[in-house]
Design a protein around this motif. Structure first.
Motif, PDB file in Angstrom:
ATOM      1  N   PHE A 142      64.027  16.172 -28.298  1.00 33.15           N
ATOM      2  CA  PHE A 142      63.067  15.148 -27.894  1.00 33.15           C
ATOM      3  C   PHE A 142      63.194  14.866 -26.405  1.00 33.15           C
ATOM      4  CE2 PHE A 142      63.972  14.512 -32.362  1.00 33.15           C
ATOM      5  CZ  PHE A 142      62.713  14.352 -32.902  1.00 33.15           C
ATOM      6  N   TYR A 143      62.048  14.643 -25.766  1.00 33.13           N
ATOM      7  CA  TYR A 143      61.989  14.364 -24.341  1.00 33.13           C
ATOM      8  C   TYR A 143      61.045  13.190 -24.100  1.00 33.13           C
ATOM      9  CZ  TYR A 143      63.973  19.023 -24.022  1.00 33.13           C
ATOM     10  OH  TYR A 143      64.779  20.117 -24.174  1.00 33.13           O
ATOM     11  N   ILE A 144      61.306  12.441 -23.035  1.00 31.26           N
ATOM     12  CA  ILE A 144      60.415  11.353 -22.660  1.00 31.26           C
ATOM     13  C   ILE A 144      59.223  11.937 -21.920  1.00 31.26           C
ATOM     14  CG2 ILE A 144      60.170   9.298 -21.222  1.00 31.26           C
ATOM     15  CD1 ILE A 144      63.119   8.731 -21.767  1.00 31.26           C
ATOM     16  N   ASP A 145      58.038  11.546 -22.340  1.00 30.15           N
ATOM     17  CA  ASP A 145      56.811  12.001 -21.684  1.00 30.15           C
ATOM     18  C   ASP A 145      56.385  10.950 -20.679  1.00 30.15           C
ATOM     19  OD1 ASP A 145      54.558  13.372 -20.990  1.00 30.15           O
ATOM     20  OD2 ASP A 145      53.423  12.804 -22.765  1.00 30.15           O
ATOM     21  N   ASP A 146      56.447  11.296 -19.414  1.00 30.85           N
ATOM     22  CA  ASP A 146      56.073  10.351 -18.364  1.00 30.85           C
ATOM     23  C   ASP A 146      54.739  10.727 -17.713  1.00 30.85           C
ATOM     24  OD1 ASP A 146      56.980  12.602 -17.137  1.00 30.85           O
ATOM     25  OD2 ASP A 146      58.257  11.583 -15.684  1.00 30.85           O
ATOM     26  N   SER A 147      53.945  11.525 -18.375  1.00 31.82           N
ATOM     27  CA  SER A 147      52.670  11.961 -17.795  1.00 31.82           C
ATOM     28  C   SER A 147      51.696  10.791 -17.639  1.00 31.82           C
ATOM     29  CB  SER A 147      52.043  13.059 -18.642  1.00 31.82           C
ATOM     30  OG  SER A 147      51.774  12.592 -19.945  1.00 31.82           O
ATOM     31  N   LEU A 148      51.761   9.800 -18.542  1.00 26.32           N
ATOM     32  CA  LEU A 148      50.863   8.655 -18.420  1.00 26.32           C
ATOM     33  C   LEU A 148      51.184   7.835 -17.177  1.00 26.32           C
ATOM     34  CD1 LEU A 148      50.744   7.511 -22.145  1.00 26.32           C
ATOM     35  CD2 LEU A 148      49.021   8.799 -20.882  1.00 26.32           C
ATOM     36  N   GLU A 149      52.465   7.695 -16.862  1.00 31.43           N
ATOM     37  CA  GLU A 149      52.862   6.987 -15.648  1.00 31.43           C
ATOM     38  C   GLU A 149      52.401   7.747 -14.402  1.00 31.43           C
ATOM     39  OE1 GLU A 149      57.066   6.548 -15.879  1.00 31.43           O
ATOM     40  OE2 GLU A 149      56.953   5.283 -17.656  1.00 31.43           O
ATOM     41  N   TYR A 150      52.518   9.053 -14.439  1.00 34.96           N
ATOM     42  CA  TYR A 150      52.098   9.894 -13.318  1.00 34.96           C
ATOM     43  C   TYR A 150      50.594   9.769 -13.085  1.00 34.96           C
ATOM     44  CZ  TYR A 150      51.553  14.097 -10.475  1.00 34.96           C
ATOM     45  OH  TYR A 150      51.250  14.969  -9.473  1.00 34.96           O
ATOM     46  N   ILE A 151      49.824   9.793 -14.159  1.00 34.62           N
ATOM     47  CA  ILE A 151      48.371   9.645 -14.050  1.00 34.62           C
ATOM     48  C   ILE A 151      48.014   8.269 -13.511  1.00 34.62           C
ATOM     49  CG2 ILE A 151      46.244   9.465 -15.436  1.00 34.62           C
ATOM     50  CD1 ILE A 151      47.439  11.677 -17.229  1.00 34.62           C
ATOM     51  N   ASP A 152      48.738   7.249 -13.957  1.00 44.54           N
ATOM     52  CA  ASP A 152      48.486   5.893 -13.480  1.00 44.54           C
ATOM     53  C   ASP A 152      48.763   5.770 -11.981  1.00 44.54           C
ATOM     54  OD1 ASP A 152      47.747   3.177 -13.928  1.00 44.54           O
ATOM     55  OD2 ASP A 152      49.873   2.633 -13.856  1.00 44.54           O
ATOM     56  N   LYS A 153      49.827   6.398 -11.491  1.00 46.26           N
ATOM     57  CA  LYS A 153      50.138   6.370 -10.064  1.00 46.26           C
ATOM     58  C   LYS A 153      49.043   7.056  -9.250  1.00 46.26           C
ATOM     59  CE  LYS A 153      55.154   6.107 -10.239  1.00 46.26           C
ATOM     60  NZ  LYS A 153      56.412   6.781  -9.937  1.00 46.26           N
ATOM     61  N   ILE A 154      48.546   8.168  -9.756  1.00 47.47           N
ATOM     62  CA  ILE A 154      47.468   8.885  -9.068  1.00 47.47           C
ATOM     63  C   ILE A 154      46.206   8.031  -9.017  1.00 47.47           C
ATOM     64  CG2 ILE A 154      45.901  10.869  -9.211  1.00 47.47           C
ATOM     65  CD1 ILE A 154      48.275  12.481 -10.279  1.00 47.47           C
TER      66      ILE A 154
END
Length: 127
Positions: free
Chosen positions: A96-108
Motif C-alpha cells: 500500500f502507498y499513499i496517493d498524493d496526486s489530489l494534493e498535487y492537482i490542487d497545488k497546480i
C-alpha cells in the motif's frame, strides 16, 4: 500483448473493488473514523505484485495508518484470495502507498488561479 493488458486491467479492477469493500466492512468499527479511498491498483507484468494507492480523509495520521495497513498486508492478501479464488491461480503480494496526486492537482490549480506563487516564476540560484 493486448490480451495481457486486458487481463491486467480486469485483475486490477477486481482487486480494487474487493479491497475497497474489505476496508469499508472492517473499518466501520475503527476508532479512527477515517474515509479511505482506493485510487489506483497497479499490477506487475507477471502478476506477482499489486501496488495499491490509497487516499485518506482526514489526512492527519496518514503515514502512521499506511504503516499499520502495510503491516497487515498478508491478512488483506488472505482475505482477497478467499473472495477472489476463482479469478486468480495465485494472489499477488500487495503493498500500500499513499496517493498524493489530489494534493498535487490542487497545488497546480491554485498556482494557475493565482492563489499561490507560481513555481515557474520563482528565482532559484543553481550552483
Amino acid at each position: 500483448m493486448f490480451l495481457s493488458s486486458l487481463k491486467k486491467k480486469r485483475a486490477a479492477i477486481l482487486i480494487k473493488k474487493e479491497i475497497s469493500s474489505i476496508f469499508n466492512r472492517k473499518l466501520i468499527y475503527s476508532p479512527h473514523r477515517i474515509f479511505i479511498i482506493i485510487t489506483q491498483v497497479i499490477l506487475n507484468s507477471d502478476f506477482s505484485l499489486a501496488k495499491i494507492f490509497i487516499s485518506f480523509f482526514p489526512k492527519k495520521n496518514q503515514y502512521s495508518l499506511i504503516k499499520k495497513i502495510n503491516k497487515k498486508s498478508k491478512f488483506y492478501k488472505k482475505i482477497l484470495f478467499q473472495n477472489l479464488r476463482f479469478n486468480f491461480k495465485k494472489m499477488p503480494n500487495i503493498s500500500f502507498y499513499i496517493d498524493d496526486s489530489l494534493e498535487y492537482i490542487d497545488k497546480i490549480n491554485k498556482a494557475l488561479i493565482g492563489k499561490e506563487e507560481n513555481p515557474l516564476k520563482r528565482k532559484q540560484i543553481i550552483k
